[in-house]
Write a protein that holds these residues in place. Structure first.
Motif, short mmCIF file in Angstrom:
data_model
loop_
_atom_site.label_atom_id
_atom_site.label_comp_id
_atom_site.label_asym_id
_atom_site.label_seq_id
_atom_site.Cartn_x
_atom_site.Cartn_y
_atom_site.Cartn_z
N GLU A 149 -93.77 73.54 -13.81
CA GLU A 149 -93.08 74.82 -13.92
C GLU A 149 -93.99 76.04 -13.91
O GLU A 149 -93.57 77.11 -13.50
N HIS A 150 -95.22 75.92 -14.37
CA HIS A 150 -96.00 77.13 -14.63
C HIS A 150 -97.38 77.16 -13.98
O HIS A 150 -98.08 78.16 -14.13
N LEU A 151 -97.80 76.11 -13.28
CA LEU A 151 -99.18 76.08 -12.79
C LEU A 151 -99.28 76.11 -11.27
O LEU A 151 -100.33 75.75 -10.71
N THR A 152 -98.24 76.56 -10.63
CA THR A 152 -98.31 76.69 -9.17
C THR A 152 -99.39 77.71 -8.80
O THR A 152 -99.44 78.81 -9.33
N GLY A 153 -100.25 77.30 -7.87
CA GLY A 153 -101.34 78.19 -7.47
C GLY A 153 -102.58 78.08 -8.34
O GLY A 153 -103.52 78.87 -8.18
N HIS A 154 -102.61 77.13 -9.27
CA HIS A 154 -103.78 76.94 -10.14
C HIS A 154 -104.21 75.47 -10.08
O HIS A 154 -104.00 74.70 -11.02
N PRO A 155 -104.82 75.05 -8.96
CA PRO A 155 -105.17 73.62 -8.81
C PRO A 155 -106.16 73.14 -9.86
O PRO A 155 -106.11 71.98 -10.28
N ASP A 156 -107.07 74.02 -10.31
CA ASP A 156 -108.02 73.59 -11.34
C ASP A 156 -107.31 73.26 -12.65
O ASP A 156 -107.64 72.29 -13.33
#
Length: 982
Positions: A499-506
């Motif tokens: 839900e909240h980490l789209t665009g944060h692969p690390d």
């Protein structure tokens, strides 16, 4: 003699002398001055009774603050009981312009003279400082005239330093020749103690008497009130100390006396006294808490400026008041030199009449004043803890700064108090989420139960930065997993990822790594998570990151799918790659675990130190406990039994936790190895394993309990524990003996129970798996047990091979020369290349000793008694140096069975030192600090301390300065070991 008249003989003698002089026709004024509660009224009454007995007529007046507006009220009290008073006093005031000789003062003077003509007079005026102004002028004028009359005037006047300067005293304008002044001193401690014992009427503990004296503070008023409260209700077995609060006193005379003392001092003085009591209360709390510093202000909070600010008083007057109250005995210098109330009961009585709202406002003012003058954040925050919410940003900042300092200093109770109070202040939701995460983590870690989980759940619901949300999710997941809800923990992390980490692969990789680590708490979840992790790593290694790849190395190590050398090469390659700060802790902790299994103990220890240094102790993180567990595993691998048993929590079930922990499993084995089986049994029995959470720590504890049962003559019970451990291990895909060697332990139980076939099967399977991992520790152990199970010449060959392998791990010492390895090799050598994963030194000592015992027994069985004694003697010596009582006893028993008359081992002296102990002792003798030695040898400081403690014991010394001489002397006295051959 009453309390109030104790030590007042000189004053009474003075009044008697002046009364005799007055009867002779020459009167004077005697002024009895004193602080509130010093017994002025009682002394005046005694003087009046004394004068009456001498034939004088006594005229009395007692002044009151309620009558200060009534003209001549005091004089009327004196003269109202004689003929002519009505006409002298007059019903109406004198009209303007009345001549002095016809006015009311003159008429009252003439009335006094008429009284004096009938009999000598004693005018007794109590509390003259409260007299109305007309009466004061009349009394002063009368003093100037009575030197020719048989009139003695004795008055009492309050004389005490108050914050608000008092009015001029009665004798301010009088000639000293007309006045005899006495200032009443506080009651001495000896007299007060005598009065206490007399009032109680029976022997009392000296501590209790001293407590009463301190609470009385030299004031007859307070001491009398205290005795009224405590004597009538004191039990026969009088307690050693008084209570600290007035609520425990009945009927409350003491609190009422203190309240009256405050009222007499005026409102400003009362506020200062209460402010001091509030700060004194802070200091008392800190002393009870030990090292907590909430509320301390460097040089002392109770300086004049702070008290003046809290009370709204004149700062120029406050120092004088502190000095005066110390002189009277109400205050005493505290540990830091600042004034404190003489007794907690006195402080409580001062505070008891102060409303909560006023007290909170005073603490608010104190916090602001301390902030302005630059006090430490913890001191300012200590005041905010006792104030109402401030509603300003500075208060939030101070509280959070104080919490950070408390966390740094490992004062979790203080940190909890600051963080909870910070939540009372307004702050943005994102910041509140961070505070809730830290607070929930601390609450869970401190209470060790469900406490803190609601805070962490609330933190997850608030908006915040992605990294902060990950920290909150990891903390919540850690708490859930530790209480047996691994599935829920993984679901929390997956929900955040979706839900909240789209665009944060690390951050996605960090969450996935955390999920894998937390899944260790549930076998089913673990298999599912690791299957996904392995499949993803095969397709796209970058998606799992370095920490995820390290977890896969760990998985393969425990599953028996890789060698130690290969695992360490891969781990070191991952460590060389750049890592995200949030994921670095996972990488370091995983690498440390693999290094420890590979017997790279020094390297593992360095990784643990790095990992712990990067952890914030106040944030729940699965790798924090994992790193601590690796630290314990390292100590166990080294046979550092003293270190394993140094932690009190390791020897007792943890509060709020029903399942055993890794440290307790190792402590259980350490107790067995050091011969403390009764303590080990109590520790094992402290856990009910009927319905435990299926964690890897349970497996280790089952193994440890099996070791205990085997050592205490219950091979069947031990076998049950070992096999149960194996079933749990297999359910987790843990096949390698690097974690818990349950197969070899089970094989030894089967041998004890007369089942050699079952023992052989388990030992052969263990050797197969040990060969895959290929470190001297696991290979040597597997060879030793297989040799014992095989027996005969073949069994002897296997055990001798085990000894050779383990000697290689112990630094290549030749047979029969256990000290052949130089200390430098023992401590400093590591294998950073691609060869053997085992460093030189003592890490495999715990396995070499039982291998030597097994070799010795088989040599004895084949008739080679000389070589058998040699191996067994070496085993006993090594066990003695290690402190392994059980293994030493086993070696000596085998020696006796082989025909040796006795087993002589070097238990003390320089020759008894291990290589590590000698190296560390030599460095310490060169005046190096423990930290310097730890850095030089790449050891933990605790390890250095443990080795030094052991060296001191063996050398028979107690101080570091004795090391040089002890090493030299003991070395010169040591000789070859005593022959133990038959």
């Amino acid at each position: 003699m009453s309390v109030a008249l104790r030590e007042r003989r000189e004053e009474l003698e003075l009044v008697a002398a002046e009364a005799e002089r007055a009867r002779a026709g020459s009167g004077r004024l005697v002024l009895l001055r004193g602080a509130t509660g010093t017994g002025r009224t009682a002394l005046l009454e005694a003087a009046a009774e004394q004068a009456e007995a001498a034939g004088m007529r006594v005229l009395r007046a007692r002044c009151s603050p309620d009558q200060t507006s009534v003209p001549f009220d005091t004089v009327f009290q004196l003269l109202a009981h004689g003929p002519g008073f009505e006409s002298a006093a007059g019903e109406e005031p004198d009209p303007p312009g009345t001549p002095p000789h016809r006015g009311r003062p003159a008429r009252l003077w003439r009335l006094l003279r008429s009284y004096a003509d009938d009999a000598p007079l004693l005018l007794a005026v109590d509390d003259v400082h409260l007299a109305d102004e007309s009466s004061r002028r009349w009394l002063v004028d009368a003093v100037r005239r009575i030197d020719q009359l048989p009139v003695l005037m004795v008055v009492t006047e309050r004389s005490q330093y108050d914050i608000d300067p008092p009015a001029d005293g009665l004798v301010h304008t009088l000639s000293p020749a007309l006045v005899r002044t006495r200032t009443l001193a506080p009651l001495s401690a000896d007299s007060a103690a005598e009065l206490v014992r007399s009032a109680l009427g029976r022997p009392a503990p000296a501590e209790w008497v001293d407590d009463c004296v301190r609470a009385g503070a030299g004031s007859p008023l307070l001491l009398r009130a205290l005795l009224d409260d405590v004597v009538s209700t004191a039990p026969e077995d009088t307690p050693a100390v008084l209570p600290d609060n007035c609520a425990a006193l009945y009927p409350g005379s003491y609190a009422a006396a203190v309240s009256w003392w405050l009222d007499s001092a005026g409102p400003t003085t009362t506020e200062v006294a209460r402010a001091l009591a509030a700060l004194d209360d802070d200091e008392e709390d800190n002393e009870k808490d030990g090292d907590g510093e909430c509320g301390r202000g460097g040089h002392g909070d109770a300086d004049a400026g702070l008290l003046a600010r809290m009370a709204g008083a004149d700062p120029a007057r406050v120092p004088g008041w502190l000095t005066a109250m110390t002189g009277l005995g109400l205050l005493r210098p505290g540990p830091a030199g600042r004034p404190r109330y003489a007794h907690p009961l006195l402080r409580d009585a001062v505070l008891s009449s102060w409303s909560g709202a006023l007290r909170q406002a005073a603490h608010h003012r104190a916090a602001e004043a301390m902030l302005r003058r630059g006090d430490r954040a913890e001191a300012v925050a200590g005041q905010l803890l006792r104030s109402a919410p401030v509603g300003e940003a500075w208060a939030t900042g101070v509280l959070l700064d104080a919490a950070n300092l408390a966390v740094r200093d490992d004062r979790s109770d203080d940190a909890l108090a600051f963080l909870r109070r910070a939540l009372d202040e307004p702050m943005p939701d994102a910041r509140r989420s961070v505070v809730l995460t830290e607070l929930g983590s601390l609450e869970y870690a401190t209470v060790r139960s469900t406490a803190g989980i609601p805070r962490l759940a609330e933190a997850m619901r608030l908006p915040g930065l992605p990294r902060d949300r990950v920290r909150a999710a990891v903390a919540l997941g850690t708490a859930l997993a530790r209480r047996g809800e691994a599935r829920a923990a993984v679901d929390v992390l997956r929900g955040l990822e979706d839900e909240h980490l789209t665009g944060h692969p690390d951050l996605v990789r960090t969450v996935q790594t955390a999920s894998a680590l937390l899944s260790d708490h549930d076998p089913g979840t673990r298999r599912e998570v690791y299957r996904w992790l392995r499949e993803t790593a095969e397709r796209s290694p970058q998606l799992v990151g370095t920490a995820g790849q390290a977890l896969l190395v760990r998985y393969e190590s425990t599953a028996g799918l890789t060698s130690a050398a290969s695992a360490m090469r891969r781990i070191r390659a991952l460590l060389a790659q750049p890592a995200d700060p949030l994921a670095e802790g996972f990488l370091l902790g995983t690498a440390a675990a693999v290094a420890q299994w590979a017997d790279q103990l020094d390297e593992a220890e360095r990784l643990v130190r790095r990992g712990l240094a990067g952890q914030r102790p106040s944030l729940l993180h699965p790798m924090h406990l994992a790193l601590l567990n690796v630290q314990v595993d390292i100590a166990a691998a080294r046979g550092a039994y003293a270190e394993l048993l140094a932690d009190p929590e390791a020897l007792n079930p943890v509060a709020g936790r029903s399942d055993p922990a890794n440290a307790q499993a190792h402590a259980l084995i350490a107790l067995v190895e050091t011969g403390r089986t009764e303590e080990a049994t109590r520790l094992a029995d402290g856990f009910d394993l009927q319905n435990p959470h299926d964690t890897w720590e349970l497996n280790r504890f089952l193994y440890a309990r099996g070791v205990l049962r085997a050592a205490t003559g219950d091979p069947a019970g031990a076998l049950g524990d070992f096999l149960e451990c194996g079933r749990h291990q297999s359910a987790r895909d843990v096949a390698s003996p690097v974690v818990t060697p349950w197969r070899t332990a089970s094989a030894e139980c089967h041998l004890e129970l007369g089942r050699p076939r079952q023992a052989l099967a388990l030992a052969e399977e263990e050797l197969r798996l040990a060969t895959v991992w290929s470190t001297p520790r696991v290979l040597g152990r597997a060879l030793r047990v297989l040799g014992t199970a095989t027996g005969g010449r073949r069994g002897l060959d296997l055990t001798e091979r085990a000894v050779r392998v383990l000697r290689q791990g112990a630094g290549g010492a030749s047979a029969g020369t256990p000290e052949a390895t130089p200390p430098e090799a023992s401590l400093d050598a590591t294998s950073d290349g691609g060869g053997s994963a085992t460093p030189a030194g003592e890490p495999v000592e715990t396995e070499l000793i039982p291998a030597l015992i097994a070799q010795g027994r088989l040599l004895t069985a084949t008739g080679d008694r000389a070589r058998a004694r040699e191996a067994l003697r070496e085993a006993a010596e090594r066990a003695e140096r290690l402190g392994a009582v059980r293994m030493r006893a086993s070696a000596e028993a085998a020696l006796r069975e082989g025909g040796a008359r006795r087993a002589a081992t070097a238990r003390t002296g320089s020759g008894s030192l291990t290589a590590s102990e000698r190296r560390i002792a030599e460095l310490a003798a060169q005046s190096r600090t423990n930290m310097e030695i730890a850095e030089l040898l790449h050891l933990a400081r605790r390890t250095v301390e443990t080795h030094l403690t052991s060296a001191y014991r063996k050398l028979g010394i107690r101080r570091r300065a004795e090391l040089g001489a002890a090493l030299t002397d003991a070395g010169s006295r040591s000789g070859p070991p005593e022959d133990t051959r038959a």
